[in-house]
Design an enzyme around this catalytic site. Structure first.
Site, PDB file in Angstrom:
ATOM      1  CE1 TYR A   1      -3.718   0.438   4.070  1.00  0.00           C
ATOM      2  CE2 TYR A   1      -5.073  -1.470   4.545  1.00  0.00           C
ATOM      3  CZ  TYR A   1      -4.446  -0.657   3.640  1.00  0.00           C
ATOM      4  OH  TYR A   1      -4.524  -0.928   2.296  1.00  0.00           O
TER       5      TYR A   1
ATOM      6  CB  SER B   1      -0.867  -0.014   1.263  1.00  0.00           C
ATOM      7  OG  SER B   1      -1.377   1.270   1.561  1.00  0.00           O
TER       8      SER B   1
ATOM      9  CE  LYS C   1      -2.385  -3.650   3.173  1.00  0.00           C
ATOM     10  NZ  LYS C   1      -2.567  -4.854   2.350  1.00  0.00           N
TER      11      LYS C   1
HETATM   12  P1  NAP Z   1     -11.897  -4.921  -0.317  1.00  0.00           P
HETATM   13  O1  NAP Z   1     -12.738  -4.401  -1.422  1.00  0.00           O
HETATM   14  O2  NAP Z   1     -12.201  -4.561   1.101  1.00  0.00           O
HETATM   15  O3  NAP Z   1     -11.782  -6.541  -0.455  1.00  0.00           O
HETATM   16  C1  NAP Z   1     -11.012  -7.202   0.496  1.00  0.00           C
HETATM   17  C2  NAP Z   1     -11.223  -8.683   0.278  1.00  0.00           C
HETATM   18  O4  NAP Z   1     -10.496  -9.401   1.278  1.00  0.00           O
HETATM   19  C3  NAP Z   1     -12.701  -9.086   0.412  1.00  0.00           C
HETATM   20  O5  NAP Z   1     -13.020 -10.064  -0.556  1.00  0.00           O
HETATM   21  C4  NAP Z   1     -12.728  -9.669   1.814  1.00  0.00           C
HETATM   22  O6  NAP Z   1     -13.724 -10.646   2.007  1.00  0.00           O
HETATM   23  C5  NAP Z   1     -11.377 -10.346   1.866  1.00  0.00           C
HETATM   24  N1  NAP Z   1     -10.995 -10.653   3.258  1.00  0.00           N
HETATM   25  C6  NAP Z   1     -10.915  -9.796   4.294  1.00  0.00           C
HETATM   26  N2  NAP Z   1     -10.550 -10.458   5.407  1.00  0.00           N
HETATM   27  C7  NAP Z   1     -10.394 -11.770   5.060  1.00  0.00           C
HETATM   28  C8  NAP Z   1     -10.029 -12.946   5.766  1.00  0.00           C
HETATM   29  N3  NAP Z   1      -9.762 -12.928   7.082  1.00  0.00           N
HETATM   30  N4  NAP Z   1      -9.979 -14.109   5.081  1.00  0.00           N
HETATM   31  C9  NAP Z   1     -10.280 -14.155   3.765  1.00  0.00           C
HETATM   32  N5  NAP Z   1     -10.635 -13.075   3.026  1.00  0.00           N
HETATM   33  C10 NAP Z   1     -10.682 -11.897   3.687  1.00  0.00           C
HETATM   34  O7  NAP Z   1     -10.400  -4.464  -0.549  1.00  0.00           O
HETATM   35  P2  NAP Z   1      -9.630  -3.979  -1.866  1.00  0.00           P
HETATM   36  O8  NAP Z   1      -9.731  -2.506  -1.991  1.00  0.00           O
HETATM   37  O9  NAP Z   1     -10.006  -4.865  -3.018  1.00  0.00           O
HETATM   38  O10 NAP Z   1      -8.141  -4.294  -1.403  1.00  0.00           O
HETATM   39  C11 NAP Z   1      -7.550  -5.554  -1.611  1.00  0.00           C
HETATM   40  C12 NAP Z   1      -6.142  -5.456  -1.058  1.00  0.00           C
HETATM   41  O11 NAP Z   1      -5.491  -4.307  -1.594  1.00  0.00           O
HETATM   42  C13 NAP Z   1      -6.111  -5.274   0.463  1.00  0.00           C
HETATM   43  O12 NAP Z   1      -4.988  -5.951   0.990  1.00  0.00           O
HETATM   44  C14 NAP Z   1      -5.915  -3.756   0.621  1.00  0.00           C
HETATM   45  O13 NAP Z   1      -5.300  -3.433   1.861  1.00  0.00           O
HETATM   46  C15 NAP Z   1      -5.018  -3.470  -0.533  1.00  0.00           C
HETATM   47  N6  NAP Z   1      -5.010  -2.085  -1.009  1.00  0.00           N
HETATM   48  C16 NAP Z   1      -6.170  -1.468  -1.365  1.00  0.00           C
HETATM   49  C17 NAP Z   1      -6.089  -0.165  -1.885  1.00  0.00           C
HETATM   50  C18 NAP Z   1      -7.302   0.608  -2.309  1.00  0.00           C
HETATM   51  O14 NAP Z   1      -7.182   1.843  -2.497  1.00  0.00           O
HETATM   52  N7  NAP Z   1      -8.462  -0.022  -2.480  1.00  0.00           N
HETATM   53  C19 NAP Z   1      -4.867   0.459  -2.033  1.00  0.00           C
HETATM   54  C20 NAP Z   1      -3.716  -0.209  -1.612  1.00  0.00           C
HETATM   55  C21 NAP Z   1      -3.794  -1.491  -1.121  1.00  0.00           C
HETATM   56  P3  NAP Z   1     -15.175 -10.236   2.582  1.00  0.00           P
HETATM   57  O15 NAP Z   1     -15.860  -9.501   1.482  1.00  0.00           O
HETATM   58  O16 NAP Z   1     -15.812 -11.542   2.934  1.00  0.00           O
HETATM   59  O17 NAP Z   1     -14.915  -9.356   3.786  1.00  0.00           O
HETATM   60  C1  GCO Z   2      -6.949   5.191   3.455  1.00  0.00           C
HETATM   61  C2  GCO Z   2      -7.076   4.280   2.278  1.00  0.00           C
HETATM   62  C3  GCO Z   2      -5.711   3.754   1.885  1.00  0.00           C
HETATM   63  C4  GCO Z   2      -5.852   2.853   0.697  1.00  0.00           C
HETATM   64  C5  GCO Z   2      -4.556   2.319   0.257  1.00  0.00           C
HETATM   65  C6  GCO Z   2      -3.663   3.402  -0.251  1.00  0.00           C
HETATM   66  O1  GCO Z   2      -7.838   5.156   4.313  1.00  0.00           O
HETATM   67  O2  GCO Z   2      -5.960   5.935   3.476  1.00  0.00           O
HETATM   68  O3  GCO Z   2      -7.954   3.210   2.547  1.00  0.00           O
HETATM   69  O4  GCO Z   2      -5.139   3.090   2.964  1.00  0.00           O
HETATM   70  O5  GCO Z   2      -6.657   1.766   0.990  1.00  0.00           O
HETATM   71  O6  GCO Z   2      -3.941   1.500   1.180  1.00  0.00           O
HETATM   72  O7  GCO Z   2      -2.567   2.787  -0.871  1.00  0.00           O
END
Ligand code: NAP
Ligand code: GCO
Length: 264
Positions: free
Chosen positions: A158, A145, A162
């Site tokens: 978080y 992240s 990360k």
């Molecule tokens: P999301 O929409 O919240 O989806 C997260 C997924 O992880 C969901 O399918 C959730 O399942 C699953 N999950 C959570 N806890 C779990 C567990 N204990 N066991 C199995 N599955 C689990 O998140 P996203 O935005 O797609 O993000 C995916 C990854 O990218 C995460 O690691 C997040 O930190 C990272 N990330 C996101 C962003 C962003 O801006 N969106 C940026 C940087 C990094 P449920 O639906 O059943 O809860």
């Molecule tokens: C926040 C956001 C971020 C993104 C992502 C950025 O609250 O700042 O959720 O943490 O999810 O991780 O890279």
């Protein structure tokens, strides 16, 4: 050279990939030829994911598994090896966030974020490495992240998770590179998924969320990312094209980390 990007004949496990970033990455790996396996916490979400993959023309394999439960993860990996095949590439994607001011956050909430976002990638990676070693190599991609590098208000757990995941990525790369296992990270910027929906919600008066305008000003690309922006980087790090890339965090952030931000 393009043949090096093919994932034909490979088995990919993408955790938490019923939707969001995991679904987009798994779909890209499938398009490059991989067989997709994913898990989610609830059968309803697994079923929803299976339907979405089918609609995209992908015959995915879905399983219910909590990535924080070590026994369940070991059983899942065994079941995948029996039913699908040895896992060639693992994407540790499953993750949660709790946005709470640190001084108001309970230790239980802090621990839960660390458990899913840092302990679970350790647990799942530990479960898949022995077969990767036996098979002669593998690929591990940890979804890091911006918060692997930067902090901000309300995301202490978080960011700690990360940041730790960045160093776990480098340590796995260091410890298992000799077995032809490459472990890298992808650091998405701000991506429009359910996880960031609260940061993009319209205000009661219909105006944009202040965080929305903030991210646009901080991003040279002047837009939020979409999950599909991660497809190419994921295929690269999952393929033989990246066999000499190890311990690297590839930031896919539209340039946020390089930019001081647009003058208000
Ligand atoms: P999301 O929409 O919240 O989806 C997260 C997924 O992880 C969901 O399918 C959730 O399942 C699953 N999950 C959570 N806890 C779990 C567990 N204990 N066991 C199995 N599955 C689990 O998140 P996203 O935005 O797609 O993000 C995916 C990854 O990218 C995460 O690691 C997040 O930190 C990272 N990330 C996101 C962003 C962003 O801006 N969106 C940026 C940087 C990094 P449920 O639906 O059943 O809860
Ligand atoms: C926040 C956001 C971020 C993104 C992502 C950025 O609250 O700042 O959720 O943490 O999810 O991780 O890279």
């Amino acid at each position: 050279m393009m043949a090096n990007f093919s994932l034909k004949g490979k088995v990919a496990l993408v955790t938490g990939a019923s939707y969001g970033i995991g679904f987009a990455i798994a779909s890209a790996l499938a398009e490059a030829g991989a067989t997709i396996v994913f898990n989610d916490l609830k059968q309803a979400f697994v079923d929803k994911g299976l339907a979405a993959y089918k609609e995209a023309g992908i015959a995915a394999h879905g399983y219910v598994c909590d990535v924080t439960d070590e026994d369940a993860v070991h059983a899942l990996v065994q079941q995948i090896e029996n039913e699908v095949g040895v896992i060639d590439m693992l994407v540790n994607n499953a993750g949660i966030i709790k946005r709470i001011p640190m001084h108001e956050m309970s230790a239980a909430d802090f621990r839960q974020v660390i458990d899913v976002d840092l302990n679970a990638p350790f647990i799942v990676t530990k479960a898949v490495i022995p077969s990767m070693i036996k098979k002669g190599g593998g690929k591990i991609i940890n979804i890091c992240s911006m918060m692997s590098e930067l902090g901000r208000e309300t995301v202490s757990a978080y960011a700690a998770a990360k940041g730790g995941l960045k160093m776990l990525t480098r340590n796995i790369a260091s410890e298992y590179g000799a077995y032809n296992i490459q472990c890298n990270g992808i650091g998405p910027g701000y991506i429009a998924t359910p996880q960031t929906a609260p940061l993009r919600e319209k205000q009661p008066d219909g105006s944009a969320h202040p965080f929305d305008a903030f991210i646009i000003a901080k991003t040279p690309a002047a837009r939020w990312g979409v999950p599909e922006d991660l497809a190419g980087p994921a295929v690269f790090l999952a393929s033989e094209a990246s066999n000499f890339v190890n311990g690297h965090i590839l930031y896919v952030d539209g340039g946020i980390l390089a930019y001081i931000g647009k003058q208000p």
